[in-house]
Design a protein around this motif. Structure first.
Motif, PDB file in Angstrom:
ATOM      1  N   ALA A 281       0.830  -1.205   0.000  1.00  0.00           N
ATOM      2  CA  ALA A 281       0.000   0.000   0.000  1.00  0.00           C
ATOM      3  C   ALA A 281       0.861   1.249   0.000  1.00  0.00           C
ATOM      4  CB  ALA A 281      -0.933   0.007   1.203  1.00  0.00           C
ATOM      5  N   CYS A 282       0.242   2.325  -0.436  1.00  0.00           N
ATOM      6  CA  CYS A 282       0.930   3.618  -0.478  1.00  0.00           C
ATOM      7  C   CYS A 282       0.549   4.468   0.717  1.00  0.00           C
ATOM      8  CB  CYS A 282       0.559   4.345  -1.771  1.00  0.00           C
ATOM      9  SG  CYS A 282       0.603   6.145  -1.701  1.00  0.00           S
ATOM     10  N   CYS A 283      -0.757   4.685   0.875  1.00  0.00           N
ATOM     11  CA  CYS A 283      -1.174   5.700   1.826  1.00  0.00           C
ATOM     12  C   CYS A 283      -2.681   5.649   2.041  1.00  0.00           C
ATOM     13  CB  CYS A 283      -0.762   7.085   1.331  1.00  0.00           C
ATOM     14  SG  CYS A 283      -0.795   7.260  -0.454  1.00  0.00           S
ATOM     15  N   TYR A 284      -3.084   6.234   3.144  1.00  0.00           N
ATOM     16  CA  TYR A 284      -4.501   6.456   3.412  1.00  0.00           C
ATOM     17  C   TYR A 284      -4.950   7.606   2.518  1.00  0.00           C
ATOM     18  CZ  TYR A 284      -8.550   8.531   5.784  1.00  0.00           C
ATOM     19  OH  TYR A 284      -9.770   9.076   6.079  1.00  0.00           O
ATOM     20  N   ALA A 285      -6.115   7.467   1.870  1.00  0.00           N
ATOM     21  CA  ALA A 285      -6.512   8.494   0.903  1.00  0.00           C
ATOM     22  C   ALA A 285      -8.020   8.634   0.846  1.00  0.00           C
ATOM     23  CB  ALA A 285      -5.962   8.159  -0.485  1.00  0.00           C
ATOM     24  N   ASN A 286      -8.555   9.551   1.637  1.00  0.00           N
ATOM     25  CA  ASN A 286      -9.951   9.945   1.490  1.00  0.00           C
ATOM     26  C   ASN A 286      -9.979  11.067   0.458  1.00  0.00           C
ATOM     27  OD1 ASN A 286     -12.546  10.929   1.643  1.00  0.00           O
ATOM     28  ND2 ASN A 286     -12.646  10.865   3.881  1.00  0.00           N
ATOM     29  N   MET A 287     -10.384  10.734  -0.766  1.00  0.00           N
ATOM     30  CA  MET A 287     -10.361  11.704  -1.861  1.00  0.00           C
ATOM     31  C   MET A 287     -11.667  12.471  -1.982  1.00  0.00           C
ATOM     32  SD  MET A 287      -7.311  11.287  -3.155  1.00  0.00           S
ATOM     33  CE  MET A 287      -7.351  11.898  -4.828  1.00  0.00           C
ATOM     34  N   GLY A 288     -12.519  12.386  -0.968  1.00  0.00           N
ATOM     35  CA  GLY A 288     -13.709  13.220  -0.936  1.00  0.00           C
ATOM     36  C   GLY A 288     -13.358  14.637  -0.526  1.00  0.00           C
ATOM     37  N   GLY A 289     -14.366  15.442  -0.266  1.00  0.00           N
ATOM     38  CA  GLY A 289     -14.125  16.816   0.140  1.00  0.00           C
ATOM     39  C   GLY A 289     -13.969  16.926   1.640  1.00  0.00           C
ATOM     40  N   VAL A 290     -12.806  16.558   2.137  1.00  0.00           N
ATOM     41  CA  VAL A 290     -12.570  16.535   3.581  1.00  0.00           C
ATOM     42  C   VAL A 290     -12.326  17.942   4.123  1.00  0.00           C
ATOM     43  CG1 VAL A 290     -11.105  15.586   5.410  1.00  0.00           C
ATOM     44  CG2 VAL A 290     -11.606  14.225   3.364  1.00  0.00           C
ATOM     45  N   TYR A 291     -11.579  18.737   3.361  1.00  0.00           N
ATOM     46  CA  TYR A 291     -11.180  20.067   3.823  1.00  0.00           C
ATOM     47  C   TYR A 291     -11.552  21.133   2.801  1.00  0.00           C
ATOM     48  CZ  TYR A 291      -8.075  17.430   6.963  1.00  0.00           C
ATOM     49  OH  TYR A 291      -7.562  16.574   7.892  1.00  0.00           O
ATOM     50  N   PHE A 292     -11.557  22.381   3.298  1.00  0.00           N
ATOM     51  CA  PHE A 292     -11.623  23.573   2.452  1.00  0.00           C
ATOM     52  C   PHE A 292     -10.383  24.418   2.737  1.00  0.00           C
ATOM     53  CE2 PHE A 292     -16.115  22.468   2.305  1.00  0.00           C
ATOM     54  CZ  PHE A 292     -16.430  22.753   0.980  1.00  0.00           C
ATOM     55  N   PRO A 293     -10.060  25.367   1.870  1.00  0.00           N
ATOM     56  CA  PRO A 293      -8.900  26.231   2.118  1.00  0.00           C
ATOM     57  C   PRO A 293      -9.008  26.964   3.451  1.00  0.00           C
ATOM     58  CG  PRO A 293      -9.642  26.465  -0.141  1.00  0.00           C
ATOM     59  CD  PRO A 293     -10.678  25.635   0.562  1.00  0.00           C
ATOM     60  N   LYS A 294      -7.845  27.329   3.983  1.00  0.00           N
ATOM     61  CA  LYS A 294      -7.812  28.060   5.256  1.00  0.00           C
ATOM     62  C   LYS A 294      -8.550  29.386   5.166  1.00  0.00           C
ATOM     63  CE  LYS A 294      -3.552  26.384   7.454  1.00  0.00           C
ATOM     64  NZ  LYS A 294      -2.197  26.773   7.922  1.00  0.00           N
TER      65      LYS A 294
END
Length: 1012
Positions: free
Chosen positions: A924-937
């Motif tokens: 495996a490479c990495c954990y990847a939630n590619m949904g919209g988890v964050y918005f810009p600061k």
């Protein structure tokens, strides 16, 4: 001739002929909204009296009849400017917009008012409808700032709609991807049935889909359009083209943008990157007029773009590679773009009731690009887009009956040939990690091409029966689609790197020659990928009734049905080796996956006959004067899956890519070369430099090892058609000349389709930790190890006889969209002094598919809902777009567009290099939630102001000369990119990224235009 009058004769005056037309490129076109309607009341008129509407450009007259109540309606009018007259009343003038209803009343004047009152400006828009729509007028298209001459860019002025920033304009609406948007020009769809992007050519092409100079106006229907419209799961754009009139009119223009007028991107300047070469010229013209006045008219238009695009500069470390390769890579790679767009129309007025149009369109586009920062010039690819279209339209308008018949043919091609030819040569990174890509030379290993042809026959009818207007129609479209892929067929040759990377600043090795050095690794496809062809029959039928029982209520009820004969590559037969392996794959049995759902025998993928779509809309005009109108609607809207989603299975499974290790320096074989490291290497032979010989060796080696192929993709035999259920409720209010609306929108989208990872160990685990524990499902894993040492249950990760990833198609993705649209406008036309629009969208788009829009692969888990419900990646939570136009003294026009939004949502990727502290599963490479988890600061994640100043000079002989100057991103605001790997990469994620939206730095542009 006044400035305003001459502009009207050109922009409106070479006025649009818009009849509902056939879908040509791909999917069915069912809208009749390309025309407009004129209605009103005539005081004191007897039943049977006539009202005549005369097109001020073409001279075409259409007659309506007054009923016993004094009302009249004229259907199927070409949008444009009309003189409306009836006996005993003063003639009046009004402008009809596409898909709208204008009201011209001949009523007794109030005391002290002039006789013959008509409200033309504020009543042009239809407000008694459930549809959420926005009109883009000819004056807006001509005057608002716009860098790329892509008419679709103005769709951003509509609430609920976004257009991607940067060079590639994709239109998106709701919570789904751009492929769910449909765009019609003169009734013909530009939708891409094969690949992503929505509009043909917009998936990775940089060009415009149509010459903007030929577009008169268009409307954007964001939600709840009628039953006559199909193959659109989100928004619908309906544009009309210009038509030659009774007088000759034309124009020519040029717009130029030299290197000095482009501000260097922020991070390039900060990092002392040299400013690349750049130059762009956009130019074209149009001409329209009579061949036989009043009987046969013509209109032709052409636009061209010649652009030297900002070059890319190689950026490989000089310490890591031989000097001769670095000198070929770390240079400025010039990229060019050329496009020609050509349009023509012949309009024949056969009788007073019959109009015939013959329309032709050509698109020719060629773009040199895709040169990576670690590649030489020959490794680039061209992006070529060609499209040919011919359409014949016949419209019969006989009072209360309107019939529109269309037949059309379209052919379109897009491909990506490599600049170089032959094999790809790859210099490995220092230390020679297997199949790493240090420097890329030779030809690009991957090329693709899409071709689509279609014939379409379509008929739409409208019949007015007192309070009811009945619409009914049908369409038959025959599509011939094909896709070809070249994937490593000429081989990928990987070379040992003589540099260690430890000697700085330059590797001491001066020269390296791929022609004489020996590769130590190769990849080659041992059999050519066949061009996949498929025929698809599409049928659409609809019926719709619009009932207006009084001046208050409008009720619109309709039903449409769509059918597609070959939506999922129905005749595909799963190869025996794959079918056998799936039936015996223990990982699927452990997960409860039935392999028969994914094994096709050529007969078990059935057509879907149930695409029935009821639609209902209601509006209530409180006072019966179009001042305050409440409205609402609900309906179901089917779309279609893309051809590429159905054929990835065939194309991937026909590949047989073999990876080989060769012993260095021609050393004796230590194995068959098919292992996972150089410890199992084959002996090199210089004959293998010829891809034909390497293919033969690789095929023999794979056969001897019992390997049937590489990666495997399988589609679910019951893949479902995507659809959306839409609901809206709102109110419209007029304040003088300003029309406002407040709308609540709710959309539920179903059957989103992607390919998910489907490799499982015998015990059902998706991943296994080194400690022999279940690693869980939330991981990116491109190659699942067949076994995990010391872990008895973690076996048989690979499909027997295959070596790669196993993907299965799933269509159970969902998305929900809730939004509030706040909209206000004062229409800006050629007769207006000023106008504005402002659209604020407060939206929440959520999906159980945690992946970027326009993706084919859900590569970060085994199920689409692996990460639960999230915001949708790439979409904003609020977006505010405003435009303004002002006709200043001295024939100066000032215009601007201001865009402010929250910035896009982005995912979260956590890996050992950016904060992951828990163990990583094998492979495996990495954990990847590619949904919209964050918005810009920042609260405002994107902001941009564009302005245009134009001065028109009236020449003594009646012509006009206009000079304009535009500034894009006036204040050079830094608009950062926000990706899941950058802004979302890490724990905690930085929520910012040192990269900039493409083509977004401040730029200037000047233009000249001559009109007559």
């Amino acid at each position: 001739m006044s400035t305003i009058k001459s502009k009207r004769q050109l922009a409106n005056g070479i006025s649009a002929f818009a009849v509902a037309a056939a879908l040509v490129v791909a999917t069915p076109a069912y809208a009749q909204s390309e025309t407009a309607t004129l209605q009103g009341h005539v005081d004191g008129a007897a039943a049977g009296a006539q009202v005549t509407a005369t097109d001020t450009n073409t001279g075409r007259k259409v007659v309506g009849t007054v009923d016993e109540t004094g009302n009249y309606t004229i259907l199927g009018l070409v949008p444009g400017t009309y003189t409306v007259a009836t006996d005993g009343k003063d003639a009046q003038t009004t402008t009809l917009l596409v898909g709208q209803t204008a009201v011209v009343d001949f009523v007794a004047a109030a005391e002290g008012a002039p006789a013959g009152i008509v409200v033309t400006g504020r009543r042009v828009r239809e407000v008694r409808t459930q549809t959420v729509s926005t009109n883009i007028t000819p004056a807006q298209i001509e005057n608002l700032p716009q860098s790329k001459r892509n008419f679709l860019s103005f769709a951003a002025l509509a609430p609920g709609v976004s257009v991607t920033a940067g060079e590639n304009a994709q239109v998106q609406a709701g919570a789904t991807s751009s492929q769910n948007v449909n765009v019609f020009i003169d009734g013909m769809s530009l939708k891409n049935p094969i690949n992503h992007g929505g509009v043909f050519g917009q998936n990775f092409g940089l060009g415009n889909p149509f010459p903007q100079i030929a577009i008169q106006e268009y409307s954007i229907e964001t939600q709840n359009f009628g039953a006559e419209s199909g193959q659109a799961g989100s928004a619908l754009i309906t544009a009309i083209t210009k038509t030659g009139g009774n007088e000759f009119h034309g124009s020519a223009f040029i717009e130029f943008q030299p290197k000095a007028w482009i501000t260097q991107p922020y991070f390039d300047k900060k990092n002392n990157v040299p400013k690349p070469d750049y130059n762009r010229k956009q130019y074209g013209g149009e001409l329209g007029g009579p061949i036989i006045p009043g009987k046969l008219h013509f209109y032709v238009a052409a636009e061209r773009t010649n652009q030297l695009r900002p070059s890319t500069t190689g950026n490989v470390p000089a310490s890591d590679f031989p000097q001769s390769l670095v000198s070929q890579t770390n240079v400025s790679h010039n990229q060019d773009f050329k496009q020609g767009l050509y349009f023509g129309k012949l309009t024949g007025y056969v009788t007073d009731e019959d109009t015939v149009n013959l329309i032709g369109y050509l698109r020719r586009e060629d773009n040199l690009g895709d040169i990576a920062g670690n590649a030489t010039d020959t490794h680039g690819r061209r992006i070529r887009t060609n499209q040919d279209r011919v359409q014949l339209q016949w419209r019969h308008n006989a009072g209360d009956f309107l019939n529109q018949f269309n037949i059309a043919f379209d052919k379109a091609r897009q491909d990506t040939p490599s600049v170089g030819s032959g094999p790809e040569f790859v210099m490995l990174n220092p230390g020679d990690p297997a199949f790493s890509e240090g420097i890329l030379a030779g030809a690009h290993f991957f090329e693709q091409g899409d071709v689509q042809k279609s014939w379409t026959i379509k008929n739409d009818s409208t019949y007015r029966m007192g309070q009811h207007t009945l619409k009914f129609g049908g369409q038959l479209a025959q599509l011939d689609l094909s896709r070809s892929v070249i994937n490593a067929f000429n081989g990928r040759y990987y070379y040992s790197n003589p540099c260690t990377g430890s000697v700085t600043p330059v590797c001491p090795v001066t020269t390296f020659d791929f022609a004489t050095a020996q590769p130590i690794q190769t990849k080659i496809n041992v059999q050519p990928t066949p061009t996949l062809n498929a025929k698809d029959l599409q049928v659409g039928l609809y019926v719709q009734d619009e009932w207006k029982p009084d001046n208050h209520w409008t009720i619109n009820a309709g039903l449409r049905w769509d059918f597609e004969s070959n939506a999922n590559n129905n005749k595909y037969i799963t190869p025996t080796a794959i079918a056998t392996a799936l039936r015996n794959y223990p990982g699927w049995a452990a997960r409860g996956i039935d392999p028969e759902d994914y094994i096709s025998n050529g007969k078990n993928r059935k057509e879907y006959w149930g695409a029935f779509q009821p639609r209902l809309g209601v509006s209530y005009d409180v006072h019966g004067d179009r001042d305050i109108v409440f409205f609402g609607g609900a309906g179901r809207y089917y779309d279609r899956n893309l051809f590429i989603q159905g054929v990835i299975e065939t194309l991937t499974n026909s590949n047989r890519e073999v990876s080989l290790f060769f012993c260095p320096n021609g050393g004796a074989a230590q194995g068959n070369g098919l292992g996972t490291s150089a410890a199992d290497c084959a002996q090199w032979n210089d004959a293998y430099r010829d891809p034909h010989n390497l293919r033969a060796f690789a095929a023999n080696s794979a056969n001897a090892a019992g390997l049937s192929g590489g990666s495997v993709f399988v589609l679910n035999n019951k893949t479902r058609m995507p659809f959306s259920d839409q609901f809206d409720i709102g109110v419209r209010k007029r304040f003088g000349d300003i029309q406002t609306s407040l709308t609540f929108s709710h959309i539920r989208s179903h059957n989103i389709q992607m390919f998910t990872r489907a490799n499982f160990y015998a015990n059902g685990w998706f991943t296994a930790l080194p400690t022999c524990a279940d690693g869980g499902d939330q991981w990116i894993i491109d190659f699942t190890p067949d076994t995990v040492a010391g872990c008895p249950g973690a076996t048989n990760g690979q499909l027997t006889g295959f070596n790669g990833k196993l993907n299965r198609g799933m269509s159970n993705g969902k998305a929900n969209y809730n939004a509030i649209y706040i909209y206000a406008e004062k229409p800006f036309t050629d007769l207006s002094t000023w106008g504005f629009t402002t659209a604020l969208t407060l939206g929440k788009a959520r999906s159980n598919v945690a992946q970027e829009l326009n993706s084919d692969e859900f590569y970060n888990g085994p199920y689409l809902n692996t990460y639960g419900w999230n915001r949708v990646n790439g979409l904003t939570k609020w977006n505010w777009v405003s435009s303004a136009n002002y006709r200043a003294p001295f024939d100066i026009v000032l215009s601007g567009i201001l865009t402010l939004n929250s910035g896009p949502a982005f995912g979260n990727i956590v890996a050992p290099w950016n904060g992951l502290t828990t163990p990583v599963p094998n492979g495996a490479c990495c954990y990847a939630n590619m949904g919209g988890v964050y918005f810009p600061k920042k609260d405002i994640g994107y902001k941009r102001l564009d302005i245009r100043v134009a001065k028109t000079f009236k020449l003594p002989w009646g012509h006009e000369f206009t000079a304009d100057f535009e500034v894009f991103n006036v204040f050079n605001w830094l608009n950062r990119s926000y990706s899941s790997w950058g802004a979302g990469g890490g724990n905690p994620a930085p929520r910012t990224e040192n990269s900039q939206v493409g083509a977004d730095a401040r730029a200037f542009q000047a233009g000249l235009r001559y009109k007559f």
